[in-house]
Design an enzyme around this catalytic site. Structure first.
Site, mmCIF file in Angstrom:
data_model
loop_
_atom_site.group_PDB
_atom_site.id
_atom_site.type_symbol
_atom_site.label_atom_id
_atom_site.label_comp_id
_atom_site.label_asym_id
_atom_site.label_seq_id
_atom_site.Cartn_x
_atom_site.Cartn_y
_atom_site.Cartn_z
ATOM 1 C CE1 TYR A 149 -2.089 3.544 2.100
ATOM 2 C CE2 TYR A 149 -3.508 2.716 0.351
ATOM 3 C CZ TYR A 149 -3.146 3.724 1.220
ATOM 4 O OH TYR A 149 -3.819 4.925 1.195
ATOM 5 N NE ARG A 207 -8.309 7.869 5.827
ATOM 6 C CZ ARG A 207 -7.650 8.355 4.794
ATOM 7 N NH1 ARG A 207 -7.777 7.779 3.635
ATOM 8 N NH2 ARG A 207 -6.898 9.415 4.919
ATOM 9 C CG PHE A 270 12.654 18.283 -3.486
ATOM 10 C CD1 PHE A 270 12.821 17.137 -4.256
ATOM 11 C CD2 PHE A 270 11.369 18.680 -3.158
ATOM 12 C CE1 PHE A 270 11.732 16.412 -4.701
ATOM 13 C CE2 PHE A 270 10.275 17.964 -3.601
ATOM 14 C CZ PHE A 270 10.449 16.825 -4.365
HETATM 15 O O1 LIG Z 1 -3.906 14.065 2.422
HETATM 16 C C1 LIG Z 1 -2.797 14.450 2.872
HETATM 17 O O2 LIG Z 1 -2.514 15.637 3.150
HETATM 18 C C2 LIG Z 1 -1.773 13.398 3.122
HETATM 19 O O3 LIG Z 1 -2.100 12.329 2.253
HETATM 20 C C3 LIG Z 1 -1.441 11.101 2.595
HETATM 21 C C4 LIG Z 1 -2.465 9.983 2.577
HETATM 22 O O4 LIG Z 1 -3.631 10.243 2.219
HETATM 23 O O5 LIG Z 1 -2.040 8.852 2.910
HETATM 24 C C5 LIG Z 1 -0.383 10.756 1.519
HETATM 25 O O6 LIG Z 1 -0.930 10.831 0.206
HETATM 26 C C6 LIG Z 1 -0.126 9.986 -0.680
HETATM 27 C C7 LIG Z 1 -0.758 10.007 -2.063
HETATM 28 C C8 LIG Z 1 -0.480 11.310 -2.797
HETATM 29 C C9 LIG Z 1 1.034 11.600 -2.841
HETATM 30 C C10 LIG Z 1 1.154 13.073 -3.053
HETATM 31 C C11 LIG Z 1 2.567 13.584 -3.085
HETATM 32 C C12 LIG Z 1 3.215 13.897 -1.895
HETATM 33 C C13 LIG Z 1 4.444 14.504 -1.917
HETATM 34 C C14 LIG Z 1 5.057 14.825 -3.143
HETATM 35 C C15 LIG Z 1 6.296 15.500 -3.183
HETATM 36 C C16 LIG Z 1 6.853 15.850 -4.402
HETATM 37 C C17 LIG Z 1 6.211 15.516 -5.604
HETATM 38 C C18 LIG Z 1 4.998 14.838 -5.565
HETATM 39 C C19 LIG Z 1 4.404 14.489 -4.347
HETATM 40 C C20 LIG Z 1 3.155 13.852 -4.326
HETATM 41 C C21 LIG Z 1 0.781 11.709 1.641
HETATM 42 O O7 LIG Z 1 0.799 12.806 1.143
HETATM 43 N N1 LIG Z 1 1.801 11.196 2.327
HETATM 44 C C22 LIG Z 1 3.036 11.941 2.512
HETATM 45 C C23 LIG Z 1 4.145 11.034 2.169
HETATM 46 C C24 LIG Z 1 4.218 10.821 0.659
HETATM 47 C C25 LIG Z 1 5.622 11.140 0.276
HETATM 48 C C26 LIG Z 1 5.827 11.036 -1.203
HETATM 49 C C27 LIG Z 1 7.275 11.263 -1.489
HETATM 50 C C28 LIG Z 1 8.068 10.190 -1.848
HETATM 51 C C29 LIG Z 1 9.396 10.369 -2.131
HETATM 52 C C30 LIG Z 1 9.984 11.632 -2.069
HETATM 53 C C31 LIG Z 1 11.337 11.839 -2.380
HETATM 54 C C32 LIG Z 1 11.881 13.103 -2.307
HETATM 55 C C33 LIG Z 1 11.109 14.182 -1.920
HETATM 56 C C34 LIG Z 1 9.756 14.005 -1.621
HETATM 57 C C35 LIG Z 1 9.184 12.724 -1.685
HETATM 58 C C36 LIG Z 1 7.814 12.539 -1.397
HETATM 59 MG MG LIG Z 2 -4.208 12.114 1.938
HETATM 60 MG MG LIG Z 3 -4.728 8.933 0.898
#
Ligand SMILES: O=C(O)CO[C@@H](C(=O)O)[C@@H](OCCCCCc1ccc2ccccc2c1)C(=O)NCCCCCc1ccc2ccccc2c1
Ligand SMILES: [Mg+2]
Ligand SMILES: [Mg+2]
Length: 352
Positions: A149, A207, A270
């Site tokens: 997941y 959830r 970043f």
């Molecule tokens: O609703 C919310 O506010 C939190 O949602 C969490 C959930 O629903 O589980 C959950 O949603 C996940 C699905 C959408 C992902 C969106 C995302 C997040 C960060 C990014 C950073 C840079 C570019 C694109 C990115 C896309 C969430 O935001 N979790 C935070 C951790 C996700 C980290 C993603 C990530 C992975 C590798 C990385 C490497 C380097 C820098 C940033 C990074 C960021």
């Molecule tokens: Mg979310």
């Molecule tokens: Mg989510």
């Protein structure tokens, strides 16, 4: 002549970025102009998808096809979605998705293809893990489910970012030559930290993503850690929480290896800042009963200090060493995983 002024729709995209994520907006804006726009759009497209996943007022029979078909909206010119509940916090990115599409279609085709590929995989992965209203269907049962997941919702983000940075020549090709193992760990470390921290908030939303294979060793019902405030139940809850922190620490080695391969300074910041916030959060939630009753966050002052110290790899490593020590010292000798956590902390100290 080329005007430096941003288009209306691009300005609107940066507004949407700031509205939906203070933490990621701050680090994305640090990026080099060559990749700042594409990473912003990558974020907004995935946040829009996540806003569908997170909305518990959308019936699973609607939500599942919507998640699987979301990638097809990227071929549209002006699609928007107004079906979120009124309280869904990031609903604006779907209501104004046409602004994102306008800018998405201006990107180089190879950037568009990376965003489309990740969006398709993430949407299907989210759909595979949809819970119906009484926690049935295919929730996160095993530790393998937990990793899968988190791969879908965060590991894939790391994979996409690595591809974007390598394509834009801001990172070593070596980051894309390990089968994206380290990229995956970058996402899993962040997502697992959030899932542990958000125990109470997620249960309030109806959830949870804590794997049953772990929590069923400590209770018959996951909400008991919140509902039953007896010392025995709290001890069981903390042992469960600490086992999930131990599981998350399994990604630290690959996270630090990944950071050691990011050469461009703005890309390093970043990548490093979210990871440093995560290890500080893990140390704060470790063995901390407040997690069962509220969302435990690190202090604002700590955040500023961490950001200043994480501009270089040695700085990041010293922060990780410090928080691994904090976890080790907080360990409870009665915790069933006491030895394993001591060994894992020792392993990490050896490695760094
Ligand atoms: O609703 C919310 O506010 C939190 O949602 C969490 C959930 O629903 O589980 C959950 O949603 C996940 C699905 C959408 C992902 C969106 C995302 C997040 C960060 C990014 C950073 C840079 C570019 C694109 C990115 C896309 C969430 O935001 N979790 C935070 C951790 C996700 C980290 C993603 C990530 C992975 C590798 C990385 C490497 C380097 C820098 C940033 C990074 C960021
Ligand atoms: Mg979310
Ligand atoms: Mg989510």
């Amino acid at each position: 002549h080329q005007t430096s002024k941003q288009s209306e729709s691009l300005q609107r995209c940066y507004y949407l970025l700031n509205q939906t994520s203070r933490s990621f907006a701050a680090v994305i804006k640090e990026l080099h102009p060559e990749i700042k726009d594409v990473v912003t759009l990558f974020y907004l497209v995935l946040r829009a998808l996540d806003t569908i996943e997170d909305d518990m007022t959308i019936d699973p029979s609607i939500k599942v096809p919507l998640l699987r078909e979301f990638v097809d909206k990227l071929n549209e010119k002006a699609w928007t979605f107004n079906g979120n509940g009124p309280d869904e916090k990031d609903r604006i990115v779907l209501v104004e998705f046409d602004q994102i599409l306008t800018e998405y279609h201006k990107l180089k085709p190879e950037y568009q293809d990376i965003i489309k590929d990740i969006t398709k995989k993430m949407g299907n992965g989210m759909a595979d893990y949809i819970l119906d209203d009484n926690f049935n269907l295919n929730g996160v049962e095993t530790i393998a489910d937990f990793d899968l997941y988190c791969h879908y919702v965060a590991g894939l983000v790391g994979e996409g970012l690595t591809k974007l940075m390598v394509l834009a020549k801001f990172s070593d090709n070596s980051l894309a030559e390990d089968g994206f193992k380290r990229s995956n760990s970058m996402g899993l470390f962040l997502q697992k930290t959030n899932i542990i921290r958000d125990y109470h908030e997620d249960l309030e939303d109806g959830r949870s993503f804590w794997p049953k294979e772990v929590w069923s060793k400590y209770t018959d019902s996951l909400p008991s850690f919140h509902k039953d405030t007896s010392p025995e139940s709290e001890f069981q809850g903390l042992s469960c929480l600490n086992e999930l922190v131990l599981n998350s620490l399994g990604h630290v080695k690959e996270v630090l290896e990944y950071l050691s391969l990011v050469k461009d300074p703005s890309s390093f910041n970043f990548c490093a800042i979210p990871q440093v916030m995560a290890i500080a959060t893990l140390a704060t939630v470790y063995n901390n009963p407040k997690v069962f009753h509220s969302v435990v966050k690190i202090r604002k002052g700590t955040t500023c200090d961490l950001i200043l110290r994480s501009r270089t790899l040695p700085g990041v490593i010293s922060i990780f060493r410090e928080y691994i020590q904090v976890i080790n010292h907080k360990s409870n000798v009665k915790d069933p995983n006491y030895l394993k956590i001591g060994i894992k902390c020792g392993e990490i100290e050896q490695f760094i």
